[in-house]
Design an enzyme around this catalytic site. Structure first.
Site, mmCIF file in Angstrom:
data_model
loop_
_atom_site.group_PDB
_atom_site.id
_atom_site.type_symbol
_atom_site.label_atom_id
_atom_site.label_comp_id
_atom_site.label_asym_id
_atom_site.label_seq_id
_atom_site.Cartn_x
_atom_site.Cartn_y
_atom_site.Cartn_z
ATOM 1 N N ASP A 51 3.880 4.882 -0.942
ATOM 2 C CA ASP A 51 2.572 4.412 -1.572
ATOM 3 C C ASP A 51 2.234 3.063 -0.670
ATOM 4 O OD1 ASP A 51 0.222 4.035 -3.082
ATOM 5 O OD2 ASP A 51 0.971 3.260 -4.856
ATOM 6 N N GLU A 105 4.342 -3.128 -0.481
ATOM 7 C CA GLU A 105 3.071 -4.021 -0.886
ATOM 8 C C GLU A 105 3.819 -5.518 -0.520
ATOM 9 O OE1 GLU A 105 0.394 -5.956 -1.426
ATOM 10 O OE2 GLU A 105 -0.192 -4.181 -2.290
ATOM 11 N N ASN A 135 5.366 -5.423 5.395
ATOM 12 C CA ASN A 135 4.455 -4.513 6.045
ATOM 13 C C ASN A 135 5.099 -3.183 6.171
ATOM 14 O OD1 ASN A 135 2.808 -3.152 8.009
ATOM 15 N ND2 ASN A 135 2.175 -5.071 8.950
ATOM 16 N N ASP A 147 -7.491 -2.236 2.626
ATOM 17 C CA ASP A 147 -8.419 -3.253 2.956
ATOM 18 C C ASP A 147 -9.363 -2.708 3.851
ATOM 19 O OD1 ASP A 147 -7.076 -5.437 1.071
ATOM 20 O OD2 ASP A 147 -5.585 -5.319 2.675
ATOM 21 N N LYS A 174 -16.385 -6.788 8.394
ATOM 22 C CA LYS A 174 -16.802 -7.417 9.340
ATOM 23 C C LYS A 174 -16.378 -6.893 10.677
ATOM 24 C CE LYS A 174 -17.535 -11.860 7.262
ATOM 25 N NZ LYS A 174 -16.978 -13.133 6.995
ATOM 26 N N ASP A 224 -13.858 3.550 -0.496
ATOM 27 C CA ASP A 224 -15.169 3.265 -0.787
ATOM 28 C C ASP A 224 -15.965 2.567 0.233
ATOM 29 O OD1 ASP A 224 -13.643 0.925 -1.308
ATOM 30 O OD2 ASP A 224 -15.364 0.217 -2.315
HETATM 31 C C1 LIG Z 1 -7.594 -3.257 -1.143
HETATM 32 S S1 LIG Z 1 -5.771 -3.339 -1.816
HETATM 33 C C2 LIG Z 1 -5.670 -1.816 -2.725
HETATM 34 C C3 LIG Z 1 -4.713 -1.836 -3.598
HETATM 35 C C4 LIG Z 1 -4.245 -0.430 -4.407
HETATM 36 N N1 LIG Z 1 -3.727 0.665 -3.554
HETATM 37 C C5 LIG Z 1 -5.553 -0.283 -5.173
HETATM 38 O O1 LIG Z 1 -6.078 1.099 -5.059
HETATM 39 O O2 LIG Z 1 -5.924 -0.942 -6.146
HETATM 40 C C6 LIG Z 1 -4.924 -3.164 -0.349
HETATM 41 C C7 LIG Z 1 -3.526 -3.338 -0.485
HETATM 42 O O3 LIG Z 1 -2.794 -3.126 0.568
HETATM 43 C C8 LIG Z 1 -1.835 -4.215 1.077
HETATM 44 N N2 LIG Z 1 -1.550 -3.879 2.262
HETATM 45 C C9 LIG Z 1 -2.595 -4.269 3.343
HETATM 46 N N3 LIG Z 1 -1.748 -4.013 4.674
HETATM 47 C C10 LIG Z 1 -0.694 -3.433 4.341
HETATM 48 C C11 LIG Z 1 0.536 -3.022 5.226
HETATM 49 N N4 LIG Z 1 0.302 -2.930 6.480
HETATM 50 N N5 LIG Z 1 1.807 -2.590 4.492
HETATM 51 C C12 LIG Z 1 1.786 -2.752 3.050
HETATM 52 N N6 LIG Z 1 0.568 -3.185 2.248
HETATM 53 C C13 LIG Z 1 -0.497 -3.643 2.906
HETATM 54 C C14 LIG Z 1 -2.454 -5.605 0.616
HETATM 55 O O4 LIG Z 1 -1.598 -6.439 0.291
HETATM 56 C C15 LIG Z 1 -3.209 -5.070 -0.593
HETATM 57 O O5 LIG Z 1 -2.551 -5.299 -1.842
#
Ligand SMILES: C[S@@+](CC[C@H](N)C(=O)[O-])C[C@H]1O[C@@H](n2cnc3c(N)ncnc32)[C@H](O)[C@@H]1O
Length: 219
Positions: free
Chosen positions: A48, A73, A100, A123, A127, A159
């Site tokens: 996940d 995460e 990561n 994420d 931009k 989204d």
């Molecule tokens: C917009 S949030 C979505 C969280 C969750 N999946 C949800 O639907 O509520 C994106 C998450 O991905 C994590 N993230 C971003 N790049 C990542 C990476 N390369 N490896 C692991 N986590 C990552 C960020 O820390 C953030 O908490």
């Protein structure tokens, strides 16, 4: 060229504003993945990516009691929240990689370990100048390909219409690697599927933004 230390930089929040209590230390320590042993000893491994507060990880852990779910995460509060829930619900088939996800792959041999990779609401970096920070691109699909089992799946939700467009572009460019299973628009609607209500899904819903779901299968 990027410095090694920059290679795994993730932009965005790593700690929340609220003060948090750490859960039982032992439980938290036991939740951390050991890449050497945990993945290799399981028949079914699911990742996940960006597990946030852990809603999807819990959903997957309950749905697949015999699988190992790996939550990746860097958001500390999210990992602690997940640990608390795991302890409360007595779920023992989850491990956390608090870094990561690309580093997780780089620390493994190229082998077919994973049955499924889930990326819910990555994420979007809306931009244009930040598009290069997006996790999902042509390189991502090529990178994860060798680590997925035959017929292994990638599930993605977003989204963001601009991110969706760029993901579709990457799917097209890597079409020799993956089949797009739900390629008919009527099958993309997140709300119509049996999927978890994550924080970011609810955020989109509250702002009347539709969420799209994509299912890919390794060829
Ligand atoms: C917009 S949030 C979505 C969280 C969750 N999946 C949800 O639907 O509520 C994106 C998450 O991905 C994590 N993230 C971003 N790049 C990542 C990476 N390369 N490896 C692991 N986590 C990552 C960020 O820390 C953030 O908490």
């Amino acid at each position: 060229m990027k410095k090694i230390s920059d290679k795994y930089t993730i932009y965005g929040r790593k700690k929340g504003r609220k003060k948090i209590n750490i859960v039982e230390k032992d439980f938290f320590v036991n939740c951390r993945i050991n890449l050497e042993t945990d993945i290799k000893k399981n028949k079914m491994n699911i990742i996940d990516v960006g597990s946030g507060r852990g809603e999807n990880t819990l959903f997957l852990a309950k749905k697949n009691p015999d699988a190992l779910i790996i939550a990746t995460e860097i958001f500390w509060d999210g990992n602690i929240n997940l640990c608390k829930q795991l302890s409360k619900l007595r779920l023992y088939n989850v491990k956390i990689f608090s870094n990561n996800v690309l580093k997780l792959f780089d620390n493994l041999n190229k082998d077919d370990y994973f049955n499924e990779i889930w990326i819910l609401f990555p994420d979007p970096w809306p931009k244009k100048k930040h598009y290069k920070r997006r996790l999902i691109n042509d390189n991502f699909f090529t990178k994860v390909y060798p680590y997925l089992k035959k017929n292994g799946k990638i599930f993605i939700a977003t989204d963001s219409s601009s991110y969706l467009k760029s993901i579709m572009n990457s799917i097209y460019k890597t079409k020799s690697l993956f089949n797009w299973l739900n390629n008919k628009p009527q099958n993309w609607i997140y709300d119509m599927l049996d999927l978890p209500y994550t924080k970011f899904f609810k955020k989109a819903q509250n702002s009347y933004r539709p969420s799209f779901f994509i299912e890919l299968e390794k060829i």
